[in-house]
Design a protein around this motif. Structure first.
Motif, PDB file in Angstrom:
ATOM      1  N   UNK A 217      29.183  16.892  25.581  1.00  9.90           N
ATOM      2  CA  UNK A 217      29.268  18.288  26.038  1.00  9.90           C
ATOM      3  C   UNK A 217      30.430  18.442  27.021  1.00  9.90           C
ATOM      4  N   UNK A 218      31.660  18.254  26.553  1.00 10.72           N
ATOM      5  CA  UNK A 218      32.803  18.367  27.466  1.00 10.72           C
ATOM      6  C   UNK A 218      32.946  19.793  27.987  1.00 10.72           C
ATOM      7  N   UNK A 219      33.364  19.899  29.246  1.00  9.56           N
ATOM      8  CA  UNK A 219      33.563  21.207  29.856  1.00  9.56           C
ATOM      9  C   UNK A 219      34.875  21.222  30.622  1.00  9.56           C
ATOM     10  N   UNK A 220      35.444  22.406  30.739  1.00  5.88           N
ATOM     11  CA  UNK A 220      36.569  22.642  31.632  1.00  5.88           C
ATOM     12  C   UNK A 220      36.088  23.427  32.853  1.00  5.88           C
ATOM     13  N   UNK A 221      36.641  23.061  34.000  1.00  2.44           N
ATOM     14  CA  UNK A 221      36.545  23.893  35.194  1.00  2.44           C
ATOM     15  C   UNK A 221      37.737  24.829  35.144  1.00  2.44           C
ATOM     16  N   UNK A 222      37.490  26.119  35.049  1.00  2.00           N
ATOM     17  CA  UNK A 222      38.567  27.091  34.844  1.00  2.00           C
ATOM     18  C   UNK A 222      38.627  28.059  36.007  1.00  2.00           C
ATOM     19  N   UNK A 223      39.845  28.434  36.379  1.00  2.00           N
ATOM     20  CA  UNK A 223      39.961  29.504  37.366  1.00  2.00           C
ATOM     21  C   UNK A 223      41.179  30.365  37.090  1.00  2.00           C
ATOM     22  N   UNK A 224      41.078  31.591  37.577  1.00  2.00           N
ATOM     23  CA  UNK A 224      42.127  32.596  37.493  1.00  2.00           C
ATOM     24  C   UNK A 224      42.456  33.028  38.914  1.00  2.00           C
ATOM     25  N   UNK A 225      43.730  33.051  39.264  1.00  2.00           N
ATOM     26  CA  UNK A 225      44.188  33.529  40.570  1.00  2.00           C
ATOM     27  C   UNK A 225      45.027  34.796  40.379  1.00  2.00           C
ATOM     28  N   UNK A 226      44.728  35.821  41.185  1.00  2.00           N
ATOM     29  CA  UNK A 226      45.498  37.071  41.130  1.00  2.00           C
ATOM     30  C   UNK A 226      45.710  37.582  42.554  1.00  2.00           C
ATOM     31  N   UNK A 227      46.961  37.812  42.984  1.00  2.00           N
ATOM     32  CA  UNK A 227      47.184  38.447  44.282  1.00  2.00           C
ATOM     33  C   UNK A 227      46.654  39.882  44.266  1.00  2.00           C
ATOM     34  N   UNK A 228      45.782  40.204  45.208  1.00  2.00           N
ATOM     35  CA  UNK A 228      45.179  41.534  45.296  1.00  2.00           C
ATOM     36  C   UNK A 228      44.941  41.886  46.758  1.00  2.00           C
ATOM     37  N   UNK A 229      44.832  43.163  47.076  1.00  2.00           N
ATOM     38  CA  UNK A 229      44.448  43.537  48.435  1.00  2.00           C
ATOM     39  C   UNK A 229      43.040  43.043  48.750  1.00  2.00           C
ATOM     40  N   UNK A 230      42.752  42.863  50.013  1.00  2.00           N
ATOM     41  CA  UNK A 230      41.429  42.435  50.416  1.00  2.00           C
ATOM     42  C   UNK A 230      40.406  43.529  50.139  1.00  2.00           C
ATOM     43  N   UNK A 231      39.156  43.101  49.900  1.00  2.00           N
ATOM     44  CA  UNK A 231      38.024  44.013  49.693  1.00  2.00           C
ATOM     45  C   UNK A 231      38.177  44.873  48.447  1.00  2.00           C
ATOM     46  N   UNK A 232      38.746  44.306  47.389  1.00  2.00           N
ATOM     47  CA  UNK A 232      38.754  45.002  46.104  1.00  2.00           C
ATOM     48  C   UNK A 232      37.371  44.895  45.470  1.00  2.00           C
ATOM     49  N   UNK A 233      37.006  45.810  44.572  1.00  2.00           N
ATOM     50  CA  UNK A 233      35.649  45.823  44.001  1.00  2.00           C
ATOM     51  C   UNK A 233      35.301  44.512  43.312  1.00  2.00           C
ATOM     52  N   UNK A 234      34.048  44.097  43.475  1.00  2.00           N
ATOM     53  CA  UNK A 234      33.553  42.862  42.869  1.00  2.00           C
ATOM     54  C   UNK A 234      32.358  43.207  41.993  1.00  2.00           C
ATOM     55  N   UNK A 235      32.610  43.373  40.708  1.00  2.00           N
ATOM     56  CA  UNK A 235      31.576  43.772  39.766  1.00  2.00           C
ATOM     57  C   UNK A 235      31.595  42.817  38.579  1.00  2.00           C
ATOM     58  N   UNK A 236      30.598  41.907  38.471  1.00  2.00           N
ATOM     59  CA  UNK A 236      30.590  40.946  37.357  1.00  2.00           C
ATOM     60  C   UNK A 236      30.671  41.610  35.989  1.00  2.00           C
TER      61      UNK A 236
END
Length: 390
Positions: A217-236
């Protein structure tokens, strides 16, 4: 001399500290305000300096077995064009230990098992502490107190106890970007199964790192980085659409990754650090882990430095033969410069990666295109070999 040590915080740093202090013969109790241990973030890249500490504490072999096999590293432009690819074996040969990317939950459980769940109390918040003639008295939200010879403050980057120990507030600083991270099934159409692959462009980044030691069951740890202003909306519910918009037109593996991740399993973090501290101790108190050196994750050293903290603190107590004040002075002397320098380097790397100076970021992209791995691995080697176990 056997001491009674109270560790506040059951994260990576707190549990590693508890294990190191137990190995030295001290009586250790770990207390955490959370009622259930739920690691923040999908995985952690435990680089060689951290693995060396874990091996010295007897859990390194289990960590290696549960971690991903990361044999190579590659960078691509946002269009998928290769910038550089190289084997990490020369680095591992030089430093004497491979890296171990591993699920945070797996690492935390291995450490918890080693420390012993009977030595960990959850659901109890430490609100304050005071020094006494005989050591330290910790106060808790339920009105109870605990006595100890030493308190270890390992309760994270938001730590109020850190401010109590230092006698001043410590402000967190926004690093200018948001990180989404998640685990996904590893398949060759995303990236080679034993390579850490990153895509960079427009001051953004996508990373896929092997993190599972189970070949079935191989897995990758994945991440995305995006420069954004602080306190932008966080909605899954919006994560997929949000990332699809930020990475529109990027290479096919990036598009496949966005289509496959589970938003409910994803963490979204506005990245902060703290200024390097002038001291990481208070009276009868050692500050450890993110409480001592909250840093941007761009060098992959946050957890590793917490592990180093734990090792150095235990050795300082060994050498001081029970003299807590002497041990804390030695711990402080060994850690302040080391962690301060890494906090600063991580901040600089974050700024370059995420476009704080667009010219510097463009220059970095150009450097990657001419990189054979030697420069990147030299920086990693410097960090690793500067640790307490070389």
């Amino acid at each position: 001399m056997t001491l009674n040590v109270l560790v506040i915080g059951a994260g990576m740093g707190g549990l590693t500290a508890a294990l190191a202090l137990q190995e030295s013969g001290h009586r250790v109790e770990v207390v955490d305000r959370v009622s259930e241990l739920r690691p923040v973030g999908a995985a952690i890249s435990v680089w060689s300096n951290g693995v060396k500490v874990l091996k010295a504490l007897g859990v390194g072999d289990a960590i290696e077995q549960a971690s991903g096999r990361m044999d190579a590293m590659a960078y691509h432009g946002k269009d998928g064009a290769p910038l550089t690819r190289f084997s990490l074996q020369p680095l591992y040969d030089q430093v004497g230990q491979r890296a171990c990317p591993i699920a945070r939950a797996t690492l935390q459980q291995l450490l918890l098992d080693a420390v012993g769940e009977d030595n960990v109390t959850l659901g109890l918040a430490c609100t304050d502490f005071r020094t006494t003639d005989s050591g330290v008295t910790a106060e808790f939200a339920d009105g109870s107190t605990r006595q100890a010879d030493l308190i270890v403050i390992a309760d994270g980057t938001h730590s109020a106890l850190r401010e109590r120990a230092l006698g001043r507030p410590v402000e967190r600083r926004y690093c200018g970007y948001v990180n989404w991270n998640v685990r996904v099934a590893a398949t060759p159409d995303l990236a080679p199964l034993e390579s850490w692959v990153q895509y960079v462009g427009d001051h953004q980044r996508v990373s896929m790192m092997p993190m599972s030691g189970d070949p079935a069951t191989p897995e990758f740890y994945c991440f995305f980085d995006v420069p954004l202003p602080i306190d932008t909306p966080n909605d899954p519910m919006r994560y997929r659409d949000e990332l699809a918009r930020h990475f529109a037109g990027w290479a096919e593996p990036v598009q496949k990754l966005i289509a496959r991740f589970d938003p409910a399993a994803m963490a979204r973090v506005e990245i902060h650090d703290i200024e390097p501290l002038e001291t990481v101790v208070g009276e009868s108190a050692a500050i450890l882990g993110d409480a001592a050196h909250g840093m941007a994750p761009d060098l992959g050293q946050g957890g590793c430095q917490a592990m180093e903290d734990a090792w150095v603190l235990a050795r300082a107590l060994d050498d001081a033969d029970g003299d807590v004040a002497k041990a804390l002075k030695a711990y402080d002397g060994a850690r302040v410069e080391r962690v301060g320098e890494i906090v600063s380097r991580a901040r600089k790397r974050a700024e370059t990666t995420h476009g704080a100076d667009p010219d510097a970021t463009r220059a970095w992209y150009a450097e990657l295109a001419g990189e054979d791995g030697s420069h990147i691995m030299a920086g990693m080697s410097k960090t690793i070999l500067g640790g307490p176990l070389g």
